[in-house]
Design a protein around this motif. Structure first.
Motif, PDB file in Angstrom:
ATOM      1  N   GLU A 198      -3.503 -33.924  55.534  1.00  0.00           N
ATOM      2  CA  GLU A 198      -4.785 -34.107  54.853  1.00  0.00           C
ATOM      3  C   GLU A 198      -4.990 -35.569  54.515  1.00  0.00           C
ATOM      4  OE1 GLU A 198      -4.278 -33.071  50.246  1.00  0.00           O
ATOM      5  OE2 GLU A 198      -3.919 -31.334  51.527  1.00  0.00           O
ATOM      6  N   ALA A 199      -6.271 -35.929  54.388  1.00  0.00           N
ATOM      7  CA  ALA A 199      -6.634 -37.300  54.025  1.00  0.00           C
ATOM      8  C   ALA A 199      -8.019 -37.273  53.390  1.00  0.00           C
ATOM      9  CB  ALA A 199      -6.629 -38.206  55.254  1.00  0.00           C
ATOM     10  N   GLN A 200      -8.297 -38.278  52.621  1.00  0.00           N
ATOM     11  CA  GLN A 200      -9.580 -38.399  51.932  1.00  0.00           C
ATOM     12  C   GLN A 200     -10.649 -38.838  52.925  1.00  0.00           C
ATOM     13  OE1 GLN A 200     -10.344 -37.693  48.665  1.00  0.00           O
ATOM     14  NE2 GLN A 200     -12.457 -38.099  49.245  1.00  0.00           N
ATOM     15  N   GLY A 201     -11.701 -38.028  53.051  1.00  0.00           N
ATOM     16  CA  GLY A 201     -12.845 -38.379  53.879  1.00  0.00           C
ATOM     17  C   GLY A 201     -13.919 -39.041  53.040  1.00  0.00           C
ATOM     18  N   HIS A 202     -15.136 -39.049  53.540  1.00  0.00           N
ATOM     19  CA  HIS A 202     -16.250 -39.658  52.813  1.00  0.00           C
ATOM     20  C   HIS A 202     -16.636 -38.832  51.593  1.00  0.00           C
ATOM     21  CE1 HIS A 202     -20.418 -40.932  52.031  1.00  0.00           C
ATOM     22  NE2 HIS A 202     -19.995 -42.102  52.466  1.00  0.00           N
ATOM     23  N   ASN A 203     -16.685 -37.509  51.745  1.00  0.00           N
ATOM     24  CA  ASN A 203     -17.131 -36.632  50.661  1.00  0.00           C
ATOM     25  C   ASN A 203     -16.024 -35.824  50.011  1.00  0.00           C
ATOM     26  OD1 ASN A 203     -19.767 -37.433  51.194  1.00  0.00           O
ATOM     27  ND2 ASN A 203     -20.162 -35.720  52.556  1.00  0.00           N
ATOM     28  N   GLY A 204     -14.814 -35.914  50.503  1.00  0.00           N
ATOM     29  CA  GLY A 204     -13.716 -35.129  49.958  1.00  0.00           C
ATOM     30  C   GLY A 204     -12.544 -35.099  50.907  1.00  0.00           C
ATOM     31  N   VAL A 205     -11.599 -34.242  50.618  1.00  0.00           N
ATOM     32  CA  VAL A 205     -10.374 -34.154  51.408  1.00  0.00           C
ATOM     33  C   VAL A 205     -10.621 -33.375  52.693  1.00  0.00           C
ATOM     34  CG1 VAL A 205      -7.999 -33.275  51.423  1.00  0.00           C
ATOM     35  CG2 VAL A 205      -8.924 -34.331  49.362  1.00  0.00           C
ATOM     36  N   ILE A 206     -10.086 -33.885  53.796  1.00  0.00           N
ATOM     37  CA  ILE A 206     -10.096 -33.193  55.079  1.00  0.00           C
ATOM     38  C   ILE A 206      -8.698 -32.634  55.292  1.00  0.00           C
ATOM     39  CG2 ILE A 206     -10.307 -33.458  57.589  1.00  0.00           C
ATOM     40  CD1 ILE A 206     -12.258 -35.803  57.001  1.00  0.00           C
ATOM     41  N   LYS A 207      -8.610 -31.331  55.519  1.00  0.00           N
ATOM     42  CA  LYS A 207      -7.327 -30.676  55.779  1.00  0.00           C
ATOM     43  C   LYS A 207      -7.341 -30.163  57.208  1.00  0.00           C
ATOM     44  CE  LYS A 207      -6.641 -29.276  50.988  1.00  0.00           C
ATOM     45  NZ  LYS A 207      -6.347 -28.183  50.059  1.00  0.00           N
ATOM     46  N   LEU A 208      -6.221 -30.356  57.906  1.00  0.00           N
ATOM     47  CA  LEU A 208      -6.166 -29.932  59.296  1.00  0.00           C
ATOM     48  C   LEU A 208      -4.770 -29.487  59.696  1.00  0.00           C
ATOM     49  CD1 LEU A 208      -4.669 -32.539  60.669  1.00  0.00           C
ATOM     50  CD2 LEU A 208      -6.956 -33.466  60.769  1.00  0.00           C
ATOM     51  N   THR A 209      -4.699 -28.862  60.862  1.00  0.00           N
ATOM     52  CA  THR A 209      -3.436 -28.431  61.445  1.00  0.00           C
ATOM     53  C   THR A 209      -3.309 -29.076  62.817  1.00  0.00           C
ATOM     54  OG1 THR A 209      -3.546 -26.304  60.296  1.00  0.00           O
ATOM     55  CG2 THR A 209      -2.063 -26.441  62.197  1.00  0.00           C
ATOM     56  N   VAL A 210      -2.174 -29.693  63.050  1.00  0.00           N
ATOM     57  CA  VAL A 210      -1.884 -30.312  64.339  1.00  0.00           C
ATOM     58  C   VAL A 210      -0.824 -29.465  65.030  1.00  0.00           C
ATOM     59  CG1 VAL A 210      -0.999 -32.361  65.519  1.00  0.00           C
ATOM     60  CG2 VAL A 210      -2.380 -32.617  63.449  1.00  0.00           C
ATOM     61  N   THR A 211      -1.086 -29.106  66.266  1.00  0.00           N
ATOM     62  CA  THR A 211      -0.120 -28.354  67.064  1.00  0.00           C
ATOM     63  C   THR A 211       0.531 -29.296  68.061  1.00  0.00           C
ATOM     64  OG1 THR A 211      -1.487 -26.384  66.859  1.00  0.00           O
ATOM     65  CG2 THR A 211       0.207 -26.355  68.569  1.00  0.00           C
ATOM     66  N   VAL A 212       1.862 -29.239  68.107  1.00  0.00           N
ATOM     67  CA  VAL A 212       2.640 -30.063  69.029  1.00  0.00           C
ATOM     68  C   VAL A 212       3.326 -29.140  70.024  1.00  0.00           C
ATOM     69  CG1 VAL A 212       4.588 -31.660  69.238  1.00  0.00           C
ATOM     70  CG2 VAL A 212       3.026 -31.848  67.286  1.00  0.00           C
ATOM     71  N   ALA A 213       3.176 -29.437  71.305  1.00  0.00           N
ATOM     72  CA  ALA A 213       3.848 -28.690  72.367  1.00  0.00           C
ATOM     73  C   ALA A 213       4.365 -29.695  73.393  1.00  0.00           C
ATOM     74  CB  ALA A 213       2.891 -27.699  73.021  1.00  0.00           C
ATOM     75  N   ASP A 214       5.552 -29.469  73.882  1.00  0.00           N
ATOM     76  CA  ASP A 214       6.188 -30.372  74.853  1.00  0.00           C
ATOM     77  C   ASP A 214       6.275 -31.801  74.336  1.00  0.00           C
ATOM     78  OD1 ASP A 214       6.534 -28.264  76.699  1.00  0.00           O
ATOM     79  OD2 ASP A 214       4.489 -28.537  77.449  1.00  0.00           O
ATOM     80  N   GLY A 215       6.408 -31.950  73.015  1.00  0.00           N
ATOM     81  CA  GLY A 215       6.624 -33.262  72.418  1.00  0.00           C
ATOM     82  C   GLY A 215       5.390 -34.106  72.198  1.00  0.00           C
ATOM     83  N   VAL A 216       4.196 -33.559  72.466  1.00  0.00           N
ATOM     84  CA  VAL A 216       2.953 -34.308  72.251  1.00  0.00           C
ATOM     85  C   VAL A 216       1.926 -33.419  71.561  1.00  0.00           C
ATOM     86  CG1 VAL A 216       3.292 -35.873  74.215  1.00  0.00           C
ATOM     87  CG2 VAL A 216       2.054 -33.724  74.542  1.00  0.00           C
ATOM     88  N   ILE A 217       0.863 -34.020  71.061  1.00  0.00           N
ATOM     89  CA  ILE A 217      -0.205 -33.266  70.404  1.00  0.00           C
ATOM     90  C   ILE A 217      -0.899 -32.393  71.450  1.00  0.00           C
ATOM     91  CG2 ILE A 217      -2.402 -33.425  69.169  1.00  0.00           C
ATOM     92  CD1 ILE A 217      -1.434 -36.249  68.215  1.00  0.00           C
ATOM     93  N   SER A 218      -0.964 -31.097  71.176  1.00  0.00           N
ATOM     94  CA  SER A 218      -1.654 -30.201  72.105  1.00  0.00           C
ATOM     95  C   SER A 218      -2.976 -29.690  71.527  1.00  0.00           C
ATOM     96  CB  SER A 218      -0.760 -29.018  72.479  1.00  0.00           C
ATOM     97  OG  SER A 218      -0.460 -28.239  71.350  1.00  0.00           O
ATOM     98  N   GLY A 219      -3.163 -29.854  70.221  1.00  0.00           N
ATOM     99  CA  GLY A 219      -4.414 -29.440  69.614  1.00  0.00           C
ATOM    100  C   GLY A 219      -4.498 -29.824  68.158  1.00  0.00           C
TER     101      GLY A 219
END
Length: 114
Positions: free
Chosen positions: A35-56
């Motif tokens: 998560e990180a602070q955006g313009h209007n509030g906190v942005i929360k996200l999920t990062v998926t890693v497959a085969d050692g790199v970002i897949s989504g």
């Protein structure tokens, strides 16, 4: 003179190997939240890693301006897929704060995958 040249060559090779090892380290596969602070509030996200790199990347929560935030998502997310960080991700014109917050949240999530 020959000893100095050999020593210099050894040092350069050693440094090259160390630098190469640091940059090629794969990320651990899995899903990670950030998560990180955006313009209007906190942005929360999920990062998926497959085969050692970002897949989504999936944005789980945000309070950004609905007319602007999709532009940031459309630029940043595709530009990080297949990479190991969001450092060089594209930024959407007119959605700079949101784009940078997405990049920051992605990198925070990836800290858990190292």
């Amino acid at each position: 003179m020959k000893k100095i040249v050999m020593l210099a060559a050894s040092v350069l090779l050693s440094v090259g190997v160390l630098v190469g090892c640091g940059s090629s380290a794969a990320l651990k596969d899995g899903s990670y939240q950030g998560e990180a602070q955006g313009h209007n509030g906190v942005i929360k996200l999920t990062v998926t890693v497959a085969d050692g790199v970002i897949s989504g990347v999936t944005v789980d929560e945000n309070t950004e301006t609905p007319e602007i935030f999709p532009n940031a998502e459309e630029k940043v997310i595709p530009s990080v897929v297949g990479k190991k960080s969001a450092d060089d991700a594209e930024v959407a014109s007119g959605a700079t704060v949101s784009s940078n917050a997405l990049k920051e949240a992605i990198n925070k999530a990836l800290e858990q995958a190292k």
